[in-house]
Write an enzyme that holds these catalytic residues in place. Sequence first.
Site, PDB file in Angstrom:
ATOM      1  CD  GLU A 184      -0.221   5.042  -4.085  1.00  6.32           C
ATOM      2  OE1 GLU A 184       0.171   5.425  -2.965  1.00  6.32           O
ATOM      3  OE2 GLU A 184      -0.851   4.003  -4.266  1.00  6.32           O
ATOM      4  CG  ASP A 237      -8.426   3.945  -0.356  1.00 13.74           C
ATOM      5  OD1 ASP A 237      -8.161   2.724  -0.261  1.00 13.74           O
ATOM      6  OD2 ASP A 237      -7.746   4.828   0.204  1.00 13.74           O
ATOM      7  CG  ASP A 292      -2.003   0.994   1.240  1.00 12.28           C
ATOM      8  OD1 ASP A 292      -2.340   1.491   0.156  1.00 12.28           O
ATOM      9  OD2 ASP A 292      -2.535   1.303   2.327  1.00 12.28           O
TER      10      ASP A 292
END
Length: 715
Positions: free
Chosen positions: A320, A423, A317
């Site tokens: 990015e 999400d 997670d």
Amino acid sequence: MIYKITYGEPDISSEAVVRYVFQETSPNDFSELFKDIEYKVDGEYITLKRRIENEGYFFGFGDKVGPLDRKGRRYVFWNTDNFTHHPSADPLYKSFPFFVYISKDFDKVYGCFTDYPGWMEIDIDSNNDKTISFKIRGKGFNQYIITGKNVREILKQYLRLTGQNIAFPIWAFGYQQSRWSYMTQDEVLDIANKFRKEDIPCDVIYLDIDYMQDYKVFTWNKNNFPSYKKMLEKLHQDGFKVISILDPGVKVERFYKIFESGNGRYFLKDIYGGDFEGAVWPGRVRFPDFRDKKVRIWWARNAKKYLKDGIDGFWNDMNEIAIFATEDDIKEAKKKLKNAKLEDGIKLAGTLGSIGEIGRQGHGDDIVHLDGTPHWKVKNTYGLNMTKATSEMIQKDLKKRPFLISRSAYSGIQRYGGVWTGDNHSWWEHIRQEIIRINSLSLAGVFYSGFDVGGFGGDVNAELLIRFMQLGVFSPMFRNHSAIGTKRQEPWQFGEEVKNILRDVIKFRYRLIPYIYTQYMLGIKKNIPLVRPLFYDFSKKEALKIEDEFMFGDSILVAPVDRPNVEKRLVWLPKTAINLFDGNIYRNGWRIVNTPIEHIPAFQLINTAIPTMEPQSYVDMLKVDIISWNVFSDGKSRIMSYFYEDDGISLGYKKREYNLKQILIKDNNIIIKTKQADYNVRNRTWNFSITYIDGSTKNVSIEVGNDGEYTIPIR
Ligand code: MIG
């Protein structure tokens, strides 16, 4: 054919391309398809403008939101933690700058992969002037034009270029339960027990960030998980696998082993030569430079300890890289807010919103890699390289299939793992959106993908949860996940009636495991996705426009319900098909079908054969003694199907260590041939139930062993 065109002087490789299967060429060779009309260097940016002559469709770009057909918009490729997926949110977490063009009558098809790991924008005719433009910040880029007679051929070639999918273990196709977070070992065990007690199948449970001590990567929270090894042992005994989250940011803290061992050696730098730092869950963190091989090895060595504890895989997670704020962000906000007054109204929102990940659209200019490469040139590959680190270790050292899903990705990720779409929300609109996203991920070459079933943000309700779960049955990854502070959405949260419906929904998924696994594994070998848009299989104009139906393998068409109170829906069928739930048979074309809440709207196409099994509480092929084949036949045509099996966890499938049977139904006979028998399967009863187009049925059954050929007359 794959053609490579180089524009400018690319000075950095994304490493997406792994095989030299292309021919270098110039843009002039494609006058049939497009024509370059402008090439402009403007400061740090390069823009290429191209005339596109045909009216047609542009599909691809992975899990970007918006319509399936990407025409008419600009898309930015710059991996960003963008957590409200409204229909035009962009950029998001991943960059797959690959699209497939299909002309409206299917006579022209090509693929276009613009390989550039830094900031890029692709504008597909947003001005309605029949142009497409590619704009990058950088010195140059490589573009691969893939020609072929249809999407299938183009995708196959794209995957020859960027690498085959790594196979996921078979248990990855069972149901998976997650929540941010199951806070303690007791809570995890309770959830697991509940599944078994309620007779609801489940294979995987997730640990979100709270299993760690102060969110420190590679630690355990010893208060809440005092005997985590025992917990994992117990879960394994009960047939569960456990996936834990990994965030890249390493907490800056003296005596914290991971920080100390990486400090000064493995972390990204800032432009002044210091350490780049940001705020994420643990507070002040530094970020490993996964582009560097020694960093990947260090990271993997630490991850290996979790695997030794009994963790079965990871979800990567915040890669990015997602950063809540940096020191500069905070300074800037203070400066801007100094003379602020309430009268400034909306301007305030602008200033506050401009700090952190979203407002800044990610960090790039302030970060430098260990080899001196500015981060903005390679930002989009950070998540890919993080995933590569653990994937290589699991494949090479442990000789196992990795279970790895990543939120951030770039083209080529399929060699290392799969992805989830981030999400989403418990919104009806997101059922439709997720259909589009997993289908577009398939077109980006990622065959193991999934979304938060039930929705991550917001509060789900019973009906929405049921419809979301029904779609999840036909997603490669079937994982229910939700955010902290939102309504709980485990299958039993909405009372008896809903629980009973959801149990059946999940059991239906398990019935399909033999079909799903066969389709998936053969797809991995042949570069054919499990989930795919209708136009992949059917060259019909309707297929180009429909985005709320898709194919799940080559035999099942899925037409999810994406609105409340729907008792019937319109379905376009490319062929005659039988409803898997009520047995109704429909001719091809537009049809109104019944969709009561307990029915998953899915159809088996004519002249196909689907292998199924009795549902289990978790996937275990060694315990399966009966395979039931659903055959839907017009009584005339030849039907061909396959049954694939292997150990489900090793990499042996690459060395043909599997059992493959071909099933041929013709002239009133069923012929079963063993094509490959390098994995020993047990003897089983195969029951064939054949439904004919007039609704009549016949049943035959036979014992099938590891090897050999069988012929059974249908009487
Ligand atoms: O800032 O780990 O997409 O699945 O539950 C949020 C907490 C961080 C975002 C992930 C989500 C996960 C959550 N994470």
